[in-house]
Design a protein around this motif. Structure first.
Motif, short mmCIF file in Angstrom:
data_model
loop_
_atom_site.label_atom_id
_atom_site.label_comp_id
_atom_site.label_asym_id
_atom_site.label_seq_id
_atom_site.Cartn_x
_atom_site.Cartn_y
_atom_site.Cartn_z
N ALA A 91 0.83 -1.21 0.00
CA ALA A 91 0.00 0.00 0.00
C ALA A 91 0.86 1.25 0.00
CB ALA A 91 -0.93 0.00 1.21
N VAL A 92 1.92 1.25 0.81
CA VAL A 92 2.83 2.40 0.86
C VAL A 92 3.51 2.59 -0.49
CG1 VAL A 92 4.97 3.27 1.89
CG2 VAL A 92 3.21 2.25 3.35
N LEU A 93 3.92 1.49 -1.13
CA LEU A 93 4.59 1.56 -2.43
C LEU A 93 3.66 2.15 -3.48
CD1 LEU A 93 6.95 0.93 -4.32
CD2 LEU A 93 6.02 -1.37 -4.60
N VAL A 94 2.40 1.70 -3.50
CA VAL A 94 1.43 2.19 -4.49
C VAL A 94 1.17 3.68 -4.28
CG1 VAL A 94 -0.95 2.03 -5.25
CG2 VAL A 94 0.36 -0.06 -4.84
N VAL A 95 0.98 4.08 -3.03
CA VAL A 95 0.72 5.50 -2.73
C VAL A 95 1.94 6.35 -3.10
CG1 VAL A 95 0.28 7.17 -0.90
CG2 VAL A 95 -0.99 5.02 -0.96
N ALA A 96 3.12 5.88 -2.74
CA ALA A 96 4.34 6.63 -3.04
C ALA A 96 4.53 6.79 -4.55
CB ALA A 96 5.56 5.92 -2.43
N LEU A 97 4.27 5.72 -5.30
CA LEU A 97 4.40 5.79 -6.75
C LEU A 97 3.39 6.75 -7.33
CD1 LEU A 97 6.20 4.45 -8.90
CD2 LEU A 97 4.42 2.74 -9.23
N GLY A 98 2.17 6.76 -6.78
CA GLY A 98 1.13 7.66 -7.25
C GLY A 98 1.45 9.12 -6.97
N LEU A 99 2.11 9.39 -5.83
CA LEU A 99 2.49 10.76 -5.49
C LEU A 99 3.69 11.22 -6.31
CD1 LEU A 99 2.09 10.70 -1.60
CD2 LEU A 99 0.55 11.77 -3.27
N PHE A 100 4.65 10.31 -6.53
CA PHE A 100 5.86 10.66 -7.28
C PHE A 100 5.55 10.86 -8.76
CE2 PHE A 100 9.81 9.35 -9.51
CZ PHE A 100 10.63 10.39 -9.07
N THR A 153 -4.59 8.49 -12.91
CA THR A 153 -5.20 7.43 -13.72
C THR A 153 -5.47 6.19 -12.87
OG1 THR A 153 -2.97 6.77 -14.44
CG2 THR A 153 -4.25 8.19 -15.91
N LEU A 154 -4.61 5.90 -11.89
CA LEU A 154 -4.85 4.78 -10.99
C LEU A 154 -6.11 5.02 -10.17
CD1 LEU A 154 -4.00 2.14 -9.58
CD2 LEU A 154 -2.61 3.53 -8.02
N LEU A 155 -6.27 6.24 -9.66
CA LEU A 155 -7.47 6.57 -8.89
C LEU A 155 -8.72 6.42 -9.75
CD1 LEU A 155 -8.66 7.65 -6.25
CD2 LEU A 155 -8.30 9.98 -7.12
N ALA A 156 -8.62 6.87 -11.01
CA ALA A 156 -9.76 6.75 -11.92
C ALA A 156 -10.11 5.28 -12.15
CB ALA A 156 -9.45 7.44 -13.25
N VAL A 157 -9.08 4.44 -12.33
CA VAL A 157 -9.31 3.00 -12.55
C VAL A 157 -9.94 2.36 -11.32
CG1 VAL A 157 -8.16 0.79 -12.89
CG2 VAL A 157 -7.51 2.75 -14.29
N LEU A 158 -9.44 2.72 -10.13
CA LEU A 158 -9.98 2.14 -8.89
C LEU A 158 -11.43 2.55 -8.67
CD1 LEU A 158 -6.91 2.57 -6.50
CD2 LEU A 158 -7.75 0.45 -7.54
N ASP A 218 -13.50 0.69 -11.14
CA ASP A 218 -13.57 -0.71 -10.73
C ASP A 218 -14.56 -0.91 -9.58
OD1 ASP A 218 -12.35 -3.48 -10.87
OD2 ASP A 218 -11.88 -2.98 -8.79
N HIS A 219 -14.53 -0.01 -8.62
CA HIS A 219 -15.36 -0.17 -7.42
C HIS A 219 -16.82 0.18 -7.66
CE1 HIS A 219 -16.16 -0.38 -3.11
NE2 HIS A 219 -16.89 0.73 -3.25
N PHE A 220 -17.07 1.26 -8.40
CA PHE A 220 -18.44 1.75 -8.52
C PHE A 220 -19.16 1.30 -9.79
CE2 PHE A 220 -16.54 4.91 -5.63
CZ PHE A 220 -17.46 4.85 -4.58
N VAL A 221 -18.40 0.80 -10.76
CA VAL A 221 -19.05 0.44 -12.03
C VAL A 221 -18.85 -1.03 -12.37
CG1 VAL A 221 -19.21 0.93 -14.50
CG2 VAL A 221 -18.78 2.80 -12.88
#
Length: 471
Positions: free
Chosen positions: A427-436, A443-448, A451-454
């Protein structure tokens, strides 16, 4: 066994029966699958255009032999560059001559870059007879078009954003690919031993990816400084810290780089930390002294150790200088520019690799490796093999999916959900990569969210994307 079950079976075997391990494997497989869908089309274009750019010095002289190649008649010597410059000005009276690049070999033309009302052109001159052979729009040659596609997909800023997003997801594809390669090695061995359909292709895909992965990560990282979003924003941050990705030479008063022959330094500018340095200028009060020419600048450059063939950026305005840029194609450490007074012919200032900030030196070396020109033929052929390997991966990946795709109404994506709660490090790696990498994060947030709502709530989409239902 259904096609979807066949997709999931190797994951179950590779997980060794551990729910946590199996879930992580299947989740990584799913994200590798989707990252590939995003990345493959762009990566295939980048590999193909990169290959063309790599071989531009071999391709362009063949495609434009009448302009780029000349014969050396017996008894004739090359005309002075000033004489050749006069011929260019007569042939293009309304154009502004920006720079002149010496012939790279005895059988090659002198190249003048000019600005016309219709854009830039490269003008080729026979150095022995002193006549203009013709001109080319550098953006409409094979290598010029490849450069535009490679940099922005010929779609301007939005094309640049697409490439940057694909580059970010290529990191995800490479990292998940390594995980799948290591954790799935036993399952692949079993499939090969059993003679399963596609087992050999899958193994070759994995082994090739394992070799290419580090190279892909390097090319992505070394290419990020060029991007329109991450590169621009990070450059702004760097300047606030008193450094820079690129050196900006205040004496480079014109742009001497030809699209056909980008053998010049990419970073021949002064560091931001030296941005207030006085701009080199010619002294008009010296008009009564001998007026320097292109040939003078070449002689001064050679006397001061610049390597040939040189490029000379012509003065702009009465106070402009001749900027003599030494050849440093295979070694950025030799990048050096002399600014020559247009009246007295004296050296006004010099600027080179030693003046770059540390960050710009790193970027300059990274660019040379990225373009396959740093370690001579070794770098060249490794980069060639890398481009071909990437193209192989871009073909075999979809081919493997096509062979095992479900027969029903489904895309055939592996089923799996990232266990972020159970693996806080991930989780830390994914968040860090998204911030960097902000475009990756967005785009990751859009995909998530999608994925969750549709995808998980609409039956048709849930079936198509092989998603698990949610309440």
């Amino acid at each position: 066994m259904s096609a979807v079950q066949e997709l999931e079976a190797p994951a179950k075997r590779a997980g060794g029966g551990s729910p946590r391990g199996t879930g992580l494997f299947r989740a990584f497989w799913r994200w590798h699958f989707y990252a590939s869908f995003l990345v493959i089309p762009v990566l295939l274009i980048l590999a193909a255009t990169g290959l063309i750019y790599l071989f531009r010095f071999q391709l362009e002289p063949v495609l434009h032999a009448g302009l780029m190649k000349v014969d050396q008649p017996a008894g004739l010597v090359a005309q002075p560059y000033e004489t050749q410059l006069d011929e260019v000005r007569r042939a293009f009276p309304d154009a502004t001559v920006v720079s002149m690049t010496e012939p790279s070999a005895p059988n090659r033309s002198t190249v003048f870059s000019v600005d016309t009302a219709d854009g830039s052109r490269d003008v080729f001159v026979d150095p022995y007879e002193g006549k203009v052979l013709g001109s080319l729009d550098p953006d409409r040659t094979l290598s010029g078009a490849a450069i535009l596609l490679h940099g922005e997909l010929m779609a301007g800023r939005w094309g640049d954003y697409v490439i940057e997003i694909a580059a970010c997801w290529a990191i995800v594809m490479a990292l998940t690919g390594y995980y799948l390669f290591i954790r799935g090695r036993v399952a692949r061995a079993r499939r090969r031993a059993a003679g399963a359909a596609g087992a050999v292709l899958r193994s070759r895909h994995g082994r090739t990816g394992a070799v290419l992965g580090l190279g892909l990560l390097f090319l992505v990282v070394s290419g990020l400084p060029w991007t329109g979003f991450w590169g621009a924003k990070t450059q702004q941050f760097a300047t606030r810290q008193g450094t820079s990705f690129w050196a900006e030479d205040p004496g480079a008063l014109s742009n001497p780089t030809s699209t056909l022959d980008e053998s010049l330094p990419h970073s021949h500018s002064v560091p931001w930390a030296l941005g207030k340095s006085e701009v080199p200028r010619s002294d008009p009060s010296n008009r009564n002294r001998s007026v320097a020419t292109v040939d003078t600048a070449i002689a001064v450059g050679e006397r001061n150790g610049l390597q040939r063939p040189m490029t000379i950026a012509l003065p702009t305005g009465d106070e402009g200088v001749f900027s003599a840029i030494g050849y440093a194609f295979s070694d950025p450490g030799k990048e050096r520019t002399l600014h020559v007074d247009r009246y007295g012919g004296g050296v006004v200032s010099t600027y080179g690799y030693g003046d770059y900030p540390t960050l710009a030196k790193v970027v300059a070396q990274g660019i040379a490796l990225h373009e396959g020109r740093r370690v001579g033929v070794v770098n060249f052929w490794l980069t060639t093999a890398f481009c071909l390997g990437v193209m192989f991966m871009c073909v075999t990946g979809p081919l493997m999916w096509w062979r095992r795709r479900p027969k029903g109404n489904s895309l055939g994506a592996p089923r799996g959900r990232l266990p972020l709660r159970a693996t806080p490090g991930l989780a830390v790696l994914v968040v860090a990569l998204g911030l960097f990498l902000p475009l990756f994060g967005l785009t990751l947030l859009a995909v998530l969210l999608l994925d969750h709502f549709v995808l998980h709530r609409v039956p048709g989409l849930r079936t198509w994307f092989n998603a698990t239902p949610r309440g």
